[in-house]
Design a protein around this motif. Structure first.
Motif, PDB file in Angstrom:
ATOM      1  N   LYS A 185       5.160  11.685  -5.501  1.00  0.00           N
ATOM      2  CA  LYS A 185       4.928  12.135  -4.138  1.00  0.00           C
ATOM      3  C   LYS A 185       3.453  12.384  -3.855  1.00  0.00           C
ATOM      4  O   LYS A 185       2.999  12.288  -2.704  1.00  0.00           O
ATOM      5  CB  LYS A 185       5.743  13.397  -3.868  1.00  0.00           C
ATOM      6  CG  LYS A 185       5.736  13.838  -2.406  1.00  0.00           C
ATOM      7  CD  LYS A 185       6.634  15.038  -2.185  1.00  0.00           C
ATOM      8  CE  LYS A 185       6.624  15.461  -0.715  1.00  0.00           C
ATOM      9  NZ  LYS A 185       7.485  16.655  -0.475  1.00  0.00           N
ATOM     10  N   SER A 186       2.685  12.688  -4.887  1.00  0.00           N
ATOM     11  CA  SER A 186       1.260  12.976  -4.702  1.00  0.00           C
ATOM     12  C   SER A 186       0.407  11.713  -4.640  1.00  0.00           C
ATOM     13  O   SER A 186      -0.789  11.785  -4.316  1.00  0.00           O
ATOM     14  CB  SER A 186       0.754  13.876  -5.839  1.00  0.00           C
ATOM     15  OG  SER A 186       0.803  13.190  -7.081  1.00  0.00           O
ATOM     16  N   LEU A 187       1.004  10.565  -4.910  1.00  0.00           N
ATOM     17  CA  LEU A 187       0.265   9.306  -4.876  1.00  0.00           C
ATOM     18  C   LEU A 187       0.112   8.790  -3.450  1.00  0.00           C
ATOM     19  O   LEU A 187       0.939   9.094  -2.580  1.00  0.00           O
ATOM     20  CB  LEU A 187       0.990   8.250  -5.711  1.00  0.00           C
ATOM     21  CG  LEU A 187       1.150   8.509  -7.204  1.00  0.00           C
ATOM     22  CD1 LEU A 187       1.993   7.411  -7.832  1.00  0.00           C
ATOM     23  CD2 LEU A 187      -0.204   8.605  -7.891  1.00  0.00           C
ATOM     24  N   PRO A 188      -0.909   7.984  -3.185  1.00  0.00           N
ATOM     25  CA  PRO A 188      -1.001   7.311  -1.889  1.00  0.00           C
ATOM     26  C   PRO A 188       0.242   6.449  -1.649  1.00  0.00           C
ATOM     27  O   PRO A 188       0.827   5.926  -2.600  1.00  0.00           O
ATOM     28  CB  PRO A 188      -2.260   6.438  -2.023  1.00  0.00           C
ATOM     29  CG  PRO A 188      -3.050   7.067  -3.115  1.00  0.00           C
ATOM     30  CD  PRO A 188      -2.054   7.659  -4.067  1.00  0.00           C
ATOM     31  N   VAL A 189       0.634   6.286  -0.402  1.00  0.00           N
ATOM     32  CA  VAL A 189       1.824   5.503  -0.073  1.00  0.00           C
ATOM     33  C   VAL A 189       1.735   4.096  -0.666  1.00  0.00           C
ATOM     34  O   VAL A 189       2.739   3.560  -1.152  1.00  0.00           O
ATOM     35  CB  VAL A 189       2.015   5.429   1.456  1.00  0.00           C
ATOM     36  CG1 VAL A 189       3.147   4.469   1.809  1.00  0.00           C
ATOM     37  CG2 VAL A 189       2.294   6.810   2.025  1.00  0.00           C
ATOM     38  N   SER A 190       0.559   3.532  -0.666  1.00  0.00           N
ATOM     39  CA  SER A 190       0.389   2.169  -1.163  1.00  0.00           C
ATOM     40  C   SER A 190       0.697   2.032  -2.653  1.00  0.00           C
ATOM     41  O   SER A 190       0.976   0.932  -3.144  1.00  0.00           O
ATOM     42  CB  SER A 190      -1.036   1.684  -0.897  1.00  0.00           C
ATOM     43  OG  SER A 190      -1.981   2.510  -1.571  1.00  0.00           O
ATOM     44  N   GLU A 191       0.645   3.136  -3.380  1.00  0.00           N
ATOM     45  CA  GLU A 191       0.919   3.105  -4.813  1.00  0.00           C
ATOM     46  C   GLU A 191       2.383   3.440  -5.135  1.00  0.00           C
ATOM     47  O   GLU A 191       2.798   3.354  -6.281  1.00  0.00           O
ATOM     48  CB  GLU A 191       0.006   4.094  -5.552  1.00  0.00           C
ATOM     49  CG  GLU A 191      -1.475   3.809  -5.429  1.00  0.00           C
ATOM     50  CD  GLU A 191      -1.903   2.544  -6.169  1.00  0.00           C
ATOM     51  OE1 GLU A 191      -1.041   1.887  -6.808  1.00  0.00           O
ATOM     52  OE2 GLU A 191      -3.091   2.197  -6.097  1.00  0.00           O
ATOM     53  N   ARG A 192       3.144   3.800  -4.145  1.00  0.00           N
ATOM     54  CA  ARG A 192       4.564   4.126  -4.357  1.00  0.00           C
ATOM     55  C   ARG A 192       5.385   2.845  -4.262  1.00  0.00           C
ATOM     56  O   ARG A 192       6.136   2.618  -3.310  1.00  0.00           O
ATOM     57  CB  ARG A 192       5.038   5.138  -3.324  1.00  0.00           C
ATOM     58  CG  ARG A 192       4.298   6.460  -3.342  1.00  0.00           C
ATOM     59  CD  ARG A 192       4.745   7.346  -2.177  1.00  0.00           C
ATOM     60  NE  ARG A 192       3.874   8.491  -1.999  1.00  0.00           N
ATOM     61  CZ  ARG A 192       3.820   9.233  -0.887  1.00  0.00           C
ATOM     62  NH1 ARG A 192       4.628   8.943   0.140  1.00  0.00           N
ATOM     63  NH2 ARG A 192       2.987  10.254  -0.806  1.00  0.00           N
ATOM     64  N   THR A 193       5.223   1.988  -5.267  1.00  0.00           N
ATOM     65  CA  THR A 193       5.908   0.701  -5.278  1.00  0.00           C
ATOM     66  C   THR A 193       6.932   0.671  -6.412  1.00  0.00           C
ATOM     67  O   THR A 193       6.687   1.183  -7.510  1.00  0.00           O
ATOM     68  CB  THR A 193       4.905  -0.446  -5.443  1.00  0.00           C
ATOM     69  OG1 THR A 193       4.151  -0.258  -6.649  1.00  0.00           O
ATOM     70  CG2 THR A 193       3.943  -0.491  -4.263  1.00  0.00           C
TER      71      THR A 193
END
Length: 340
Positions: A185-193
């Motif tokens: 959840k703390s990651l940028p949206v682009s890294e939530r893959t």
């Protein structure tokens, strides 16, 4: 459905009713004829820390059964070797096709022993509507429920073969040494893959509710956009995760490919996934007749961890070794048995 019913790389599969019936019938026929399947081989072994039970009758017999995927085959051979070292004449009925067929053998006096998973028993055999993430509570639930079925569960092993998400080791470090699901959840949206199987993507205890449990909404531009999710065929998720198609891939916690590909399993730190600890299961009558068997298998269970089974599964699935040889080497290394 239990995750242990649908995993082809380790020979997990959904079995048609006719195949289940045929597998059970074949197993029972072999038992009745005093024969054993062609896979019923283990290397000769001598006693180690597991010694012949004092006063055991010369004709004491034990029938061991397991399902037909790699981890179960290894566990089954461990059980065969342990029982032989304890002085039993063992009928090796491992490699039975399907969970339901193995269960029926245990219920119908076709086998004395199997290794089973707490979550599988709860959801598949005992009618539980929802898995229990707490390992101790899940074990207690199946233990108590199965007593009325004439089956006794010994204490479970640390091995918990459940769903998980994994990340490439090097990528985990780049993302800030991520080690747990709550950190996503703390990651940028682009890294939530993510890379997931179709079944996991649609299960009521699968991907979407898991994200929600960790404060993320699937399809939300600020959570996990749909474009960030790759729904792949069974068996390709591991490779896709390793190749960087996604940061996080759906895995089973004891799969040998985790080690082979250098993946890191993320800790389920908010306890979403049901517990699937493996445990020795006996017919209650068998254990009452030979209570010393509890001590034999209580020696082994603490050594069966996720890390250990990943290494053993890898030797079979990746290196092509025989489950019986892998089980023998491990039992010898741990001092449970010796070479004759």
């Amino acid at each position: 459905m239990s995750p242990h019913l649908n995993f082809p790389t380790r020979k997990r599969r959904v079995v048609r009713t006719t195949l289940v019936a045929a597998g059970a019938a074949a197993a029972l026929l072999l038992t009745g004829c005093g024969l054993q399947p062609a896979t019923a081989f283990v290397p000769a072994a001598g006693p180690g820390s597991i010694k012949p039970i004092k006063g055991l009758p010369d004709d004491a017999e034990l029938t061991v059964t397991t399902k037909n995927f790699t981890e179960q085959l290894i566990l089954g051979k461990i059980a065969v070797l342990a029982a032989q070292a304890a002085g039993f004449k063992v009928t090796d009925m491992t490699n039975v096709p399907g969970s339901v067929a193995v269960r029926q053998l245990m219920l119908d006096d076709g086998a004395d022993f199997t290794y089973e998973y707490t979550g599988t028993a709860w959801l598949t055999y005992l009618g539980g509507k929802k898995g229990i993430p707490d390992k101790a509570k899940q074990y207690a639930a199946v233990h108590d429920a199965d007593l009325k079925n004439g089956l006794t569960w010994l204490q479970p092993a640390p091995l918990n073969n459940t769903y998980a998400l994994a990340v490439r080791e090097e990528q985990g470090k780049k993302l800030g040494n991520i080690t747990s699901l709550s950190q996503i959840k703390s990651l940028p949206v682009s890294e939530r893959t993510f890379c997931v199987e179709a079944e996991f993507n649609s299960r009521s205890d699968g991907f979407k509710p898991m994200l929600a449990h960790y404060g993320l909404k699937l399809g939300d531009p600020n959570g996990v956009p749909s474009k960030n999710v790759n729904v792949l065929d069974t068996g390709t998720v591991y490779t896709a995760t390793d190749r960087g198609t996604c940061n996080f891939g759906e895995v089973y916690t004891t799969d040998g490919r985790i080690n082979a590909l250098g993946l890191t399993v993320l800790k389920d730190d908010k306890a979403f996934f049901p517990a699937y600890n493996v445990a020795p299961v006996f017919q209650t009558a068998t254990l009452a007749k030979y209570p010393q068997l509890k001590g034999v298998f209580d020696k082994i269970s603490p050594k069966l961890t996720d890390t250990q089974l990943r290494a053993l599964n890898l030797r079979v699935d990746v290196k092509g070794e025989e489950p019986a040889d892998v089980a023998f080497d491990w039992m010898k290394k741990e001092g449970f048995i010796t070479a004759p």
